[in-house]
Scaffold this active site. Structure first.
Site, short mmCIF file in Angstrom:
data_model
loop_
_atom_site.label_atom_id
_atom_site.label_comp_id
_atom_site.label_asym_id
_atom_site.label_seq_id
_atom_site.Cartn_x
_atom_site.Cartn_y
_atom_site.Cartn_z
CE1 TYR A 20 -40.30 -15.19 57.84
CE2 TYR A 20 -40.75 -13.00 57.33
CZ TYR A 20 -40.02 -14.07 57.68
OH TYR A 20 -38.14 -13.80 57.75
CG ASN A 35 -36.79 -19.70 62.34
OD1 ASN A 35 -36.47 -18.63 63.66
ND2 ASN A 35 -36.05 -19.17 60.88
CE LYS A 36 -44.98 -23.29 68.07
NZ LYS A 36 -45.02 -21.44 67.79
#
Lengths: 171, 169
Positions: B139, B132-133
């Site tokens: 983040y 989930n690049k």
């Protein structure tokens, strides 16, 4: 050897911290423990506990000796929005010289029962992949490795394995 | 774009359930979802809640074509580290696709950080799928670090200065 599993009380806090540090040392991370007895006391035995703890104590050789705390588990309840409440096992440790006596299994059985009573759909925890004895201990009891790579892993006991573990001991 | 961030209440459970399903679909595991709206109501809004929720809402004029004004959420709960004490665990963070890139995600995680600090937490932990690049990049850009760098699931942590900074956004 007689041992007794019970809920931790405020007076157990020094032993809890001692065992936390012993486990951290076993994982070669002792310097990472910054928790104090004061925090453990406030956080576990105040109005809103942040964690729960059960401990195993063994009666000394002489009846005049205080029982010795030789194992503990620290847990709390978490939530998986897909499957609901979980019991999260944060810490689980039995002193080296008291292993192989069924103390660990007794703790896990107690916790599985508790998980079922409180309608949790699983018990979760994290194990370091290089901790072979622990990995095997959990896999033998039906734990699933949720993150199959090297390093830290998420383990979960599903309903069937919980029920099995919650069953009375064969001994 | 105008939006507001607030604590979730019982009436939000329908939209939270909807968005949990959307997030699970994004993560390609929607068949894993068993929790219902009723479960959320019971588990999150009774006397001893097992989680807390934050909702991101837009005004009526920005609602989706299906009529939704609740367009993002975060779920978190109090956790505990045997090494450092009180912690916050952020279980879910989601913004509907058409509302991304507008600061909603940042605002949600910031709110979680604030509430965590107010409750005496020393760290904020969560997990991300490594493929989930967009999420991993988001983040990392907020000052978090990757505790388990080589796995499918990553535990991410915001602590100390990074956490305080996040709470000030």
């Amino acid at each position: 050897m007689e041992y007794k599993l019970r809920k931790a009380e405020p007076r157990d806090v020094p032993d809890i911290l001692r065992l936390v540090k012993e486990l951290a040392k076993y994982e070669e991370m002792e310097h990472q423990v910054t928790l104090t007895e004061k925090e453990l006391l406030e956080d576990g035995f105040g109005d809103t506990p942040f964690y729960h703890c059960i401990i195993t104590e063994i009666q000394g050789q002489n009846s005049s000796e205080d029982p010795k705390v030789v194992g503990f588990a620290m847990y709390y309840f978490t939530y998986d929005p897909w499957v609901g409440k979980q019991l999260y096992l944060e810490e689980f440790y039995v002193m080296d010289e008291y292993r192989g006596l069924g103390i660990g299994s007794g703790i896990l059985r107690h916790l599985s029962n508790l998980a079922m009573k409180t309608r949790c759909t699983g018990m979760m925890f994290v194990v370091a992949e290089n901790n072979e004895p622990s990995v095997q201990f959990y896999k033998r009891r039906g734990a699933e490795d949720l993150s199959q790579e090297e390093g830290w892993r998420l383990f979960r006991f599903d309903k069937d394995s919980l029920v099995k573990m919650a069953a009375p001991s064969e001994e | 774009m105008d939006f507001s961030i607030r604590a979730a209440n019982l009436d939000d459970c329908k939209d939270i359930a909807r968005m949990i399903m959307e997030l699970a679909e994004y993560e390609k595991v929607s068949d894993h979802v068993k929790v219902t709206q009723k479960d959320l109501e019971q588990d999150g809004f009774s006397k001893n809640p097992f989680f807390h929720g934050i909702i991101a809402e837009v005004p009526e004029q920005h609602k989706t074509k299906e009529g939704h004004t609740k367009i993002g959420y975060a779920l978190y709960f109090h956790a505990y580290s045997s090494w450092s004490g009180r912690a916050i665990y952020m279980e879910d963070l989601y913004v509907m696709p058409e509302f991304r890139g507008k600061g909603v995600g940042k605002a949600l995680i910031s709110k979680v950080a604030q509430l965590g600090l107010a409750a005496g937490s020393h760290q904020l932990n969560f997990t991300v799928l490594d493929w989930n690049k967009p999420s991993v990049d988001f983040y990392l850009s907020q000052g978090c670090f990757d505790i388990t760098a080589t796995m499918g699931y990553h535990c991410m942590r915001c602590e100390g200065e990074a956490l305080k900074h996040l709470a000030q956004l």
